[in-house]
Design a protein around this motif. Structure first.
Motif, short mmCIF file in Angstrom:
data_model
loop_
_atom_site.label_atom_id
_atom_site.label_comp_id
_atom_site.label_asym_id
_atom_site.label_seq_id
_atom_site.Cartn_x
_atom_site.Cartn_y
_atom_site.Cartn_z
N MET A 44 0.78 -1.11 -0.03
CA MET A 44 0.01 0.14 0.21
C MET A 44 1.00 1.41 -0.05
SD MET A 44 -3.16 0.63 2.64
CE MET A 44 -4.23 2.07 2.36
N LEU A 45 1.81 1.38 0.85
CA LEU A 45 2.78 2.36 0.91
C LEU A 45 3.67 2.38 -0.43
CD1 LEU A 45 4.27 2.67 4.59
CD2 LEU A 45 2.64 4.17 3.21
N ASP A 46 4.04 1.15 -1.07
CA ASP A 46 4.76 1.54 -2.22
C ASP A 46 3.94 2.04 -3.42
OD1 ASP A 46 6.66 -0.08 -1.13
OD2 ASP A 46 6.17 -1.75 -2.09
N SER A 47 2.43 1.80 -3.69
CA SER A 47 1.81 2.50 -4.31
C SER A 47 1.62 3.84 -4.06
CB SER A 47 0.25 1.80 -4.23
OG SER A 47 -0.73 2.71 -4.78
N LEU A 48 1.38 4.31 -2.83
CA LEU A 48 1.33 5.73 -2.53
C LEU A 48 2.56 6.55 -2.72
CD1 LEU A 48 -0.73 5.53 0.96
CD2 LEU A 48 -1.57 6.14 -1.45
N GLU A 49 3.82 5.80 -2.50
CA GLU A 49 4.86 6.36 -2.54
C GLU A 49 5.40 6.61 -4.19
OE1 GLU A 49 8.18 4.17 -0.76
OE2 GLU A 49 9.39 6.12 -0.25
N SER A 50 4.95 5.61 -4.83
CA SER A 50 5.12 5.65 -6.25
C SER A 50 4.39 6.63 -6.88
CB SER A 50 4.68 4.44 -7.23
OG SER A 50 3.22 4.14 -7.07
N ARG A 51 3.16 7.16 -6.44
CA ARG A 51 2.35 8.40 -6.61
C ARG A 51 3.02 9.59 -6.30
NH1 ARG A 51 -3.61 6.23 -5.86
NH2 ARG A 51 -4.15 8.24 -6.54
N ASP A 52 4.02 9.34 -5.55
CA ASP A 52 4.45 10.70 -4.97
C ASP A 52 3.54 11.65 -3.97
OD1 ASP A 52 6.65 12.52 -4.53
OD2 ASP A 52 5.92 14.11 -5.92
N LEU A 53 2.68 10.62 -3.17
CA LEU A 53 1.82 11.05 -2.29
C LEU A 53 2.38 11.24 -0.84
CD1 LEU A 53 -1.65 9.79 -3.65
CD2 LEU A 53 -0.50 11.96 -3.75
N CYS A 54 3.33 10.19 -0.76
CA CYS A 54 3.94 9.97 0.87
C CYS A 54 5.36 9.38 0.36
CB CYS A 54 2.99 9.13 1.78
SG CYS A 54 3.44 7.57 1.55
N ALA A 55 6.25 9.43 1.50
CA ALA A 55 7.60 9.26 1.67
C ALA A 55 7.92 8.48 2.75
CB ALA A 55 8.48 10.48 1.18
N ARG A 56 8.68 7.52 2.79
CA ARG A 56 9.59 7.00 3.81
C ARG A 56 10.52 7.48 4.15
NH1 ARG A 56 7.18 0.89 2.49
NH2 ARG A 56 6.90 1.24 0.35
N ILE A 57 10.89 7.66 5.21
CA ILE A 57 12.12 8.45 5.56
C ILE A 57 12.84 7.64 6.95
CG2 ILE A 57 13.29 10.56 6.81
CD1 ILE A 57 11.01 12.02 5.53
N ARG A 58 14.08 7.31 6.73
CA ARG A 58 14.80 6.58 7.73
C ARG A 58 14.93 7.27 8.81
NH1 ARG A 58 18.12 3.70 4.07
NH2 ARG A 58 17.21 1.63 3.80
N SER A 59 14.54 6.85 10.03
CA SER A 59 14.68 7.30 11.28
C SER A 59 15.95 7.36 11.82
CB SER A 59 13.84 6.77 12.29
OG SER A 59 13.93 7.34 13.58
N THR A 60 16.35 8.53 12.56
CA THR A 60 17.92 8.87 12.70
C THR A 60 18.25 7.95 14.10
OG1 THR A 60 17.36 10.95 13.58
CG2 THR A 60 18.32 10.74 11.51
N ASP A 87 16.21 5.64 15.28
CA ASP A 87 16.05 4.07 15.20
C ASP A 87 16.05 3.51 13.65
OD1 ASP A 87 15.16 1.45 15.02
OD2 ASP A 87 13.87 1.54 16.55
N ARG A 88 17.15 3.13 13.35
CA ARG A 88 17.42 2.93 11.94
C ARG A 88 16.74 1.89 11.32
NH1 ARG A 88 23.15 3.22 12.49
NH2 ARG A 88 23.36 1.48 11.00
N ARG A 89 15.98 1.15 12.12
CA ARG A 89 14.93 0.18 11.68
C ARG A 89 13.69 0.87 11.03
NH1 ARG A 89 14.03 -3.32 17.05
NH2 ARG A 89 14.09 -1.11 17.77
N SER A 90 13.14 1.96 11.65
CA SER A 90 11.94 2.04 11.29
C SER A 90 12.02 3.30 10.19
CB SER A 90 11.35 2.62 12.50
OG SER A 90 12.07 3.84 13.15
N HIS A 91 10.88 3.19 9.27
CA HIS A 91 10.59 4.33 8.36
C HIS A 91 9.75 5.33 8.74
CE1 HIS A 91 12.07 1.37 4.92
NE2 HIS A 91 13.05 1.92 6.05
N ILE A 92 9.83 6.81 8.88
CA ILE A 92 9.02 7.62 9.32
C ILE A 92 8.18 7.94 8.18
CG2 ILE A 92 8.71 9.81 9.98
CD1 ILE A 92 11.04 9.40 11.94
N LEU A 93 6.76 8.12 8.29
CA LEU A 93 6.05 8.37 7.25
C LEU A 93 5.81 10.06 7.33
CD1 LEU A 93 3.67 5.36 7.29
CD2 LEU A 93 5.80 5.59 5.91
N VAL A 94 6.00 10.45 5.90
CA VAL A 94 5.47 11.88 5.56
C VAL A 94 4.91 11.91 4.37
CG1 VAL A 94 7.30 12.86 7.10
CG2 VAL A 94 7.85 12.52 4.69
N LEU A 95 3.82 13.02 4.51
CA LEU A 95 3.17 13.42 3.21
C LEU A 95 4.06 14.23 2.36
CD1 LEU A 95 -0.56 13.73 3.84
CD2 LEU A 95 0.85 11.72 3.17
#
Lengths: 173, 173
Positions: A101-117, A119-127
């Motif tokens: 689902m996120l892949d889809s939204l990201e591919s449409r440039d609606l949101c992005a995953r950002i590596r947390s500084t 906790d490098r495991r997690s992806h922080i979500l932003v629009l």
DNA sequence: GGCATTTGGTATGGTGGATAACAATTATCA
DNA sequence: TGATAATTGTTATCCACCATACCAAATGCC
């Protein structure tokens, strides 16, 4: 920095379910007796839910957003700094299913995953900016076409009462 | 005469959805803001529907009936002499998808397809004795455990109002 | 008698939901 | 500190539900 992965093409949602079923039974014999079915809350609940989702899709069709996608955008926008697990779990989406689902939204440039500084495991979500713009337009469409029509049908007091009961069922049942 | 076809093994429905999702986010940071989500009727509607179906499955678990199967038994019982197309279409089930469902019910000896003498294309649906017995037990379980708990939560007046609004949405929206 | 329609059915694909397993990372605690 | 457990995002996979196209048999309609 944005974490990008192989782009997944966005797929347009399908709608118009009821019409196809109708055409099955064209010239009908006397209508069937629904019996206790009309008293079954689950039955009416599901039928109503299908209707509402259908109308939602229609209203927001120009933006190509499903109810689930809309809810993700809303939640990400309202909760900056959260990761995938947090967003997914509050929406009742299992983490593995949230990935595509996120892949889809990201591919449409609606949101992005950002590596947390922190906790490098997690992806922080932003629009993205586009994501915020689409969300804003979607909100307007939903309010103007979808919810407005519902208010017209039920009356705003009834609509509020309905919402309260549904929330009660979802949370306390 | 009964039309029999290769038996399809009945599959037990799965339940307990929410628990698994809960365990995802065990020790949570401060709860997320739901934002406009709690005002979205479709969202609450779907959540409530999932809850209700979950509870329905639990209540009727000893009989191994899904909500959809229960609705088929109810409708067939209340409408003798109808064929597959009629039953399926009033339930909003597409004919191709109804075939496997009937195969399952028939393999459990809950209902039977009978060749119509007036129209040899169509199969008239009837409940077997066992089907009627299971339906009766299911009705009692649903009334005693499922609907009773709902009445307790909402109050019977509110429950009736809820049902009326859902029907209105399903039929007039 | 010839044609379209209807009925139950098969095959198939799409979509959501669920589980198991995994690498990378972080937490825990002896 | 170092070994072990837990968490995060992810992949692969399975199942259930929904939808479409197509088919043979039977029927309806000129």
């Amino acid at each position: 920095m944005t974490v990008s992965r192989p782009a997944v093409p966005a797929r347009p949602p399908r709608l118009a379910r009821k019409e196809r079923i109708k055409q099955q039974a064209a010239a009908e014999t006397p209508a069937l007796q629904m019996g206790e079915l009309s008293e079954l809350l689950g039955y009416s609940l599901k039928r109503a839910q299908l209707r509402i989702f259908e109308d939602f899709l229609r209203c927001v069709a120009p933006l190509q957003l499903t109810p689930a996608q809309f809810s993700v955008l809303l939640l990400v926008d309202r909760n900056p700094g959260r990761n995938q697990t947090e967003i997914a779990s509050t929406l009742g989406i299992l983490r593995p299913n949230f990935v595509a689902m996120l892949d889809s939204l990201e591919s449409r440039d609606l949101c992005a995953r950002i590596r947390s500084t922190s906790d490098r495991r997690s992806h922080i979500l932003v629009l993205t900016d586009k994501g915020r713009a689409v969300l804003a337009r979607a909100k307007k469409l939903v309010a103007a076409k979808h919810e407005a029509r519902l208010n017209e049908l039920l009356g705003s007091a009834n609509r509020a009462a309905l919402l309260a009961m549904l929330a009660k069922i979802a949370n306390e049942f």
